[in-house]
Design an enzyme around this catalytic site. Structure first.
Site, PDB file in Angstrom:
ATOM      1  N   GLU A  37      -3.739  -0.743  -2.977  1.00 16.16           N
ATOM      2  CA  GLU A  37      -3.659  -0.250  -1.499  1.00 16.16           C
ATOM      3  C   GLU A  37      -2.498   0.296  -0.962  1.00 16.16           C
ATOM      4  OE1 GLU A  37      -6.353  -0.600   0.891  1.00 16.16           O
ATOM      5  OE2 GLU A  37      -7.541  -2.258   0.192  1.00 16.16           O
TER       6      GLU A  37
ATOM      7  N   SER B 126     -10.642   0.248   6.619  1.00 12.94           N
ATOM      8  CA  SER B 126      -9.584   0.182   7.293  1.00 12.94           C
ATOM      9  C   SER B 126      -9.730  -0.184   8.643  1.00 12.94           C
ATOM     10  CB  SER B 126      -8.753   1.831   7.051  1.00 12.94           C
ATOM     11  OG  SER B 126      -7.551   1.684   7.591  1.00 12.94           O
TER      12      SER B 126
ATOM     13  N   HIS C  50      -5.294   2.601  -0.865  1.00 12.54           N
ATOM     14  CA  HIS C  50      -6.140   2.636   0.190  1.00 12.54           C
ATOM     15  C   HIS C  50      -6.672   3.843   0.752  1.00 12.54           C
ATOM     16  CE1 HIS C  50      -6.802   0.656   4.113  1.00 12.54           C
ATOM     17  NE2 HIS C  50      -6.462   1.775   4.686  1.00 12.54           N
TER      18      HIS C  50
END
Length: 542
Positions: free
Chosen positions: A355, A232, A455
């Site tokens: 995600e 991320s 995610h």
């Protein structure tokens, strides 16, 4: 992460780190984790000597840990909004058996307390070392945590025990400053530091890399064999370091997990844009006079500096991220990689198949909102402006079972999958070998709030524990975890991630390795699956 709009209400664009997701899982999915077990304490505590003094670590999970080791001085006082300074030496043997405090930050969600104590004396590094590694020359893997450049800490990633133990690698996890503490940008700050401004968190990461270069041998690590990896905003941090001229020579390989490095709201803003954001922030705290605002901001207590919506994970636009200051960051990662910034540096780049589910769960479901058709169209218009008609045409609500499914797919494709491909293509044009993957396993199989490969879902397949808690994957998921860890470790050792279980995996073609517990296949449909022809013509996503 980007919030989902419902009832025409616009909320934030923010990126979570895995601990925030884990907290969401505990609250939303009632997932329980058992404490990680420690190895029997019948061996003497390990000792390592670094440039600033001797350290006493501990043995746990079959590895050695050295926790809370200072790599730079306190950032309080005149160290606030300034490049990191060297750590002081100490006498005797310093205990390194507990994590240091996290850097100042707001809680991940309004209803969630801080995960650990905070302090401006936060620039510490945690070292995870195979047993009896002294005198060896093992690869060093440096994890940069995610969290929207707003939150996160190294303590939340304890522990990568199996990766360290079976992969025979040293894993180093530094803290770095986040939010305005890490990314405030003002002309007067640029004047203080030779033009560098809005990149203090990035400089913290580089200070940690220099500390590793100087001290890796004390832990059996090879200072000339360093792999950056992160997820991320941590993946974006890896991309930023690849693009930064001041990080040259501090690493030799890199792994970017769901970094969204290309055309992203986390892409470095211009100095002028960052100056406006920071000036507005200062004015909101009563420090609006350009002649005195820096002195004013440095005099405020930490809690006051956090008393701003720009520091809140659930209510903010992305205000704080590395700035194109012309010194530390001279261009965005996509352009830098295409121009050869990572020439000769092997890269792994990947994204997850679903995600977007995380963002719906944390920023809509967690607030009692279920997006509907009206909310979907308003969300697209609000987020994509002049490109909204193209996005709606490419993702018509009629093509999905629900507005949630449409939003999930737009986020997955536009903010993660296609940017991963764009970064891969740019790096290859610039002379890098790149292996691209798509993670497609479901750690919470059957959970309607966080379905599929959301995610952050791959993080517990790389780490054995998070926040000191064991990760209970099912047998098939644990087998996939072993395969990923073996691949990441081989990459750190050799610069090639192919293993018997993950092969063939070419680095020079538009193919993507699909990582799932029931299949590991090489496919060429990734670009079509994620409608990357549509996204390739959008210069800035979000």
């Amino acid at each position: 992460m980007w919030s989902v709009l419902a009832r025409g209400r616009r909320r934030s664009m923010v990126w979570p780190c895995w601990p925030a997701i884990l907290t969401g899982l505990v609250v939303l999915a009632a997932t329980a984790f058992a404490p990680a077990s420690a190895a029997p304490g019948d061996l003497a505590d390990p000792i390592a000597t670094v440039a600033t003094g001797s350290l006493r670590g501990l043995r746990a999970d079959g590895i050695e840990k050295y926790l809370g080791v200072p790599f730079a001085a306190s950032t309080a006082g005149d160290g606030r909004f300034a490049p990191p300074r060297p750590a002081s030496s100490w006498d005797g043997v310093r205990p390194a058996t507990a994590h240091g405090p996290q850097c100042p930050q707001s809680p991940p969600l309004p209803s969630v307390p801080a995960l650990q104590p905070s302090s401006e004396d936060c620039l510490t590094i945690d070292m995870y070392v195979p047993e009896h590694a002294a005198g060896a020359t093992l690869p060093v893997m440096v994890w940069l945590f995610g969290g929207a450049f707003l939150l996160g800490s190294n303590a939340q990633y304890d522990s990568p025990a199996r990766l360290v133990r079976e992969g025979q690698v040293v894993v180093a996890i530094p803290n770095y400053r986040v939010g305005p503490f890490g990314f405030l940008a003002l002309p007067e700050l640029a004047g203080e530091d030779g033009g560098a401004t809005g990149t203090y968190g990035t400089l913290d990461q580089q200070a940690a890399l220099r500390w590793i270069r100087d001290n890796a041998a004390a832990f059996g690590g090879d200072p000339d064999n360093v792999t950056l990896f992160g997820e991320s905003a941590g993946g974006m941090s890896v991309c930023t370091q690849l693009a930064s001229p001041t990080a040259r020579g501090l690493y030799s390989k890199a792994i970017i997990e769901s970094g969204s490095c290309a055309r992203s709201p986390l892409a470095p803003p211009t100095e002028d844009a960052a100056y406006r954001t920071s000036a507005d922030y200062a004015a909101g705290l009563g420090c609006g006079d350009p002649d005195t605002r820096l002195r004013c901001l440095r005099a405020l207590p930490v809690d006051r500096l956090l008393d701003s919506p720009t520091t809140m994970l659930n209510t903010m636009d992305v205000s704080w991220r590395p700035v194109s200051d012309g010194v530390v960051v001279t261009s965005g990662p996509e352009a830098a990689l295409a121009d050869g910034a990572a020439r000769g540096i092997p890269l792994i780049v990947g994204s997850n198949a679903g995600e977007g589910a995380t963002f719906v769960a944390l920023l809509d479901y967690a607030h009692g909102i279920v997006p509907d058709a009206t909310g979907y169209e308003l969300w697209v218009h609000d987020l994509f402006h002049d490109d909204s008609a193209r996005v709606l045409a490419g993702y018509p609500l009629s093509g999905f079972p629900s507005a949630v499914a449409a939003i999930t797919q737009v986020i997955t494709d536009g903010f993660f999958a296609c940017p991963a491909s764009f970064i891969t293509q740019a790096a290859r044009r610039g002379g890098s070998r790149v292996w691209q993957y798509q993670f497609d396993d479901a750690p919470l199989s059957g959970n309607p709030l966080l379905p599929g490969a959301f995610h952050g879902a791959e993080v517990p397949y790389v780490f054995s524990g998070l926040m000191g808690l064991a990760i209970p994957l099912p047998p098939s998921g644990d087998q996939l975890s072993q395969r990923i860890q073996q691949s990441w470790a081989r990459f750190a050792h050799t610069g090639d991630p192919e293993t018997p279980a993950l092969a063939p995996w070419p680095s020079t073609s538009d193919t993507t390795l699909e990582l799932a517990n029931d299949r590991t296949v090489l496919g060429d449909s990734f670009l079509a699956q994620h409608r990357c022809d549509l996204w390739s013509d959008i210069a800035h996503i979000g």
